[in-house]
Design a protein around this motif. Sequence first.
Motif, PDB file in Angstrom:
ATOM      1  N   GLY A   1       0.787  -1.220   0.000  1.00  0.00           N
ATOM      2  CA  GLY A   1       0.000   0.000   0.000  1.00  0.00           C
ATOM      3  C   GLY A   1       0.817   1.266   0.000  1.00  0.00           C
ATOM      4  O   GLY A   1       0.287   2.350  -0.285  1.00  0.00           O
ATOM      5  N   ALA A   2       2.108   1.161   0.319  1.00  0.00           N
ATOM      6  CA  ALA A   2       2.986   2.334   0.333  1.00  0.00           C
ATOM      7  C   ALA A   2       3.664   2.581  -1.010  1.00  0.00           C
ATOM      8  O   ALA A   2       4.467   3.522  -1.138  1.00  0.00           O
ATOM      9  N   LEU A   3       3.335   1.768  -2.010  1.00  0.00           N
ATOM     10  CA  LEU A   3       3.946   1.963  -3.326  1.00  0.00           C
ATOM     11  C   LEU A   3       3.497   3.284  -3.935  1.00  0.00           C
ATOM     12  O   LEU A   3       2.392   3.770  -3.655  1.00  0.00           O
ATOM     13  N   PRO A   4       4.307   3.876  -4.810  1.00  0.00           N
ATOM     14  CA  PRO A   4       3.891   5.081  -5.531  1.00  0.00           C
ATOM     15  C   PRO A   4       2.640   4.815  -6.361  1.00  0.00           C
ATOM     16  O   PRO A   4       2.350   3.659  -6.718  1.00  0.00           O
ATOM     17  N   PRO A   5       1.874   5.855  -6.686  1.00  0.00           N
ATOM     18  CA  PRO A   5       0.607   5.669  -7.410  1.00  0.00           C
ATOM     19  C   PRO A   5       0.725   4.863  -8.697  1.00  0.00           C
ATOM     20  O   PRO A   5      -0.124   3.996  -8.968  1.00  0.00           O
ATOM     21  N   THR A   6       1.741   5.137  -9.503  1.00  0.00           N
ATOM     22  CA  THR A   6       1.874   4.403 -10.768  1.00  0.00           C
ATOM     23  C   THR A   6       2.100   2.916 -10.519  1.00  0.00           C
ATOM     24  O   THR A   6       1.534   2.057 -11.204  1.00  0.00           O
ATOM     25  N   ALA A   7       2.925   2.606  -9.524  1.00  0.00           N
ATOM     26  CA  ALA A   7       3.200   1.209  -9.198  1.00  0.00           C
ATOM     27  C   ALA A   7       1.943   0.539  -8.633  1.00  0.00           C
ATOM     28  O   ALA A   7       1.619  -0.598  -8.997  1.00  0.00           O
TER      29      ALA A   7
END
Length: 242
Positions: free
Chosen positions: A218-224
């Motif tokens: 859930g902490a991934l960047p938006p694109t990821a």
Amino acid sequence: MLLSLPTTVSALRECLAQGAVPVGGATLVWATWQREGFPEQAVSLREVPEATVLGREELGAAVLLHQVDDRVPEVLRRAAGSVGTGAVRRAATVGGNLVGSTLRCLLPAALVLDARARVLGGEGTYETDLAELVAKRHLLLSLRWHAPLTSGYRKLPGDAGGPPPFVVATAVHADAEGGHLLRVAVRDGYEVIAESASHDAGAGAPEVLDALRRTPLGALPPTAWEAVRAQVTETLTDPALG
């Protein structure tokens, strides 16, 4: 450089005991050898049967990446097919990618398959998990897993000379209670994150994604995260799941 081609694990052990350096396609070490000098002895696993298996639930370390076909789950086949160029895939091996490379393009796929590694140690062959394989850089003979119900793989475009492209691997397995377990693994830069979530009857992709949002994914960047969302949704709507 003397290259040995043993045909048994015991002969392979003898070569290693004599100081031979194990090599696969040598795609990762050739430049270093040219710069610093070649080893006196090297040993290849390409004639060892335990290292050349290729089937529904096993894959040998000496198998070339271009040989990884639809006999293995889709996630592993697509991961192997995404590595480098065609010339690289015709020379690089499964073991070299998992143990010798810092990119470890096959690792997310192997993680979602919950694969175990068959390795050769000082006392003989034994089975271990992928964490130990990567941390201790064991000599890998093969990977083994239980075939998933379905699987998938997605790789985002990358910039030449930039960080490794983001990848997401997924697989759904049957659990002991008759339900489904979704495994997800991503490579974000050089870091690999693996998580899982239950996918019980009646649960849809939004519920599973909510559960994954509460993990480190859930902490991934938006694109990821969007790549994760798209791949999870595609996997969970596969007709193979009924």
